[in-house]
Scaffold this motif. Sequence first.
Motif, PDB file in Angstrom:
ATOM      1  N   GLN A 103       0.828  -1.205   0.000  1.00  0.00           N
ATOM      2  CA  GLN A 103       0.000   0.000   0.000  1.00  0.00           C
ATOM      3  C   GLN A 103       0.866   1.260   0.000  1.00  0.00           C
ATOM      4  N   ALA A 104       1.918   1.254   0.788  1.00  0.00           N
ATOM      5  CA  ALA A 104       2.816   2.407   0.837  1.00  0.00           C
ATOM      6  C   ALA A 104       3.495   2.623  -0.514  1.00  0.00           C
ATOM      7  N   GLN A 105       3.902   1.536  -1.150  1.00  0.00           N
ATOM      8  CA  GLN A 105       4.523   1.637  -2.473  1.00  0.00           C
ATOM      9  C   GLN A 105       3.530   2.188  -3.492  1.00  0.00           C
ATOM     10  N   LEU A 106       2.309   1.725  -3.424  1.00  0.00           N
ATOM     11  CA  LEU A 106       1.284   2.234  -4.332  1.00  0.00           C
ATOM     12  C   LEU A 106       1.040   3.725  -4.123  1.00  0.00           C
ATOM     13  N   ALA A 107       1.067   4.175  -2.880  1.00  0.00           N
ATOM     14  CA  ALA A 107       0.893   5.599  -2.599  1.00  0.00           C
ATOM     15  C   ALA A 107       2.020   6.408  -3.235  1.00  0.00           C
ATOM     16  N   ARG A 108       3.244   5.895  -3.156  1.00  0.00           N
ATOM     17  CA  ARG A 108       4.380   6.587  -3.796  1.00  0.00           C
ATOM     18  C   ARG A 108       4.205   6.614  -5.309  1.00  0.00           C
ATOM     19  N   GLU A 109       3.766   5.507  -5.860  1.00  0.00           N
ATOM     20  CA  GLU A 109       3.571   5.441  -7.306  1.00  0.00           C
ATOM     21  C   GLU A 109       2.444   6.374  -7.748  1.00  0.00           C
TER      22      GLU A 109
END
Length: 100
Positions: free
Chosen positions: A63-69
Amino acid sequence: MPNGISITDQLEPHEWSNEETAAYEAAIEAINGAVGAYSAVISAEEAKAAPDQSVIEDARAAQAQLAREREGLHSSDREQIAAARARYAQLAREVLAGIA
């Protein structure tokens, strides 16, 4: 806002076509759908009698990676937006299929 200036005040003006706006919003929604799919993974795991914390941690990291993306999307980059729409919609389906 440490200096009293908002980030939006510093943005350059950009004219969006209706098509660009719709595509960008669809890409954001696709990413949000993937984030939601990981929320379902977390919820399903937490509901178990003996939740696997590594599954929960991995889903939160995703989820955190998706937020960055999501933050890295550029509304004027049509190829990036089109790829994001397809990629994240597929990812959401795959994640949800894994908990079905």
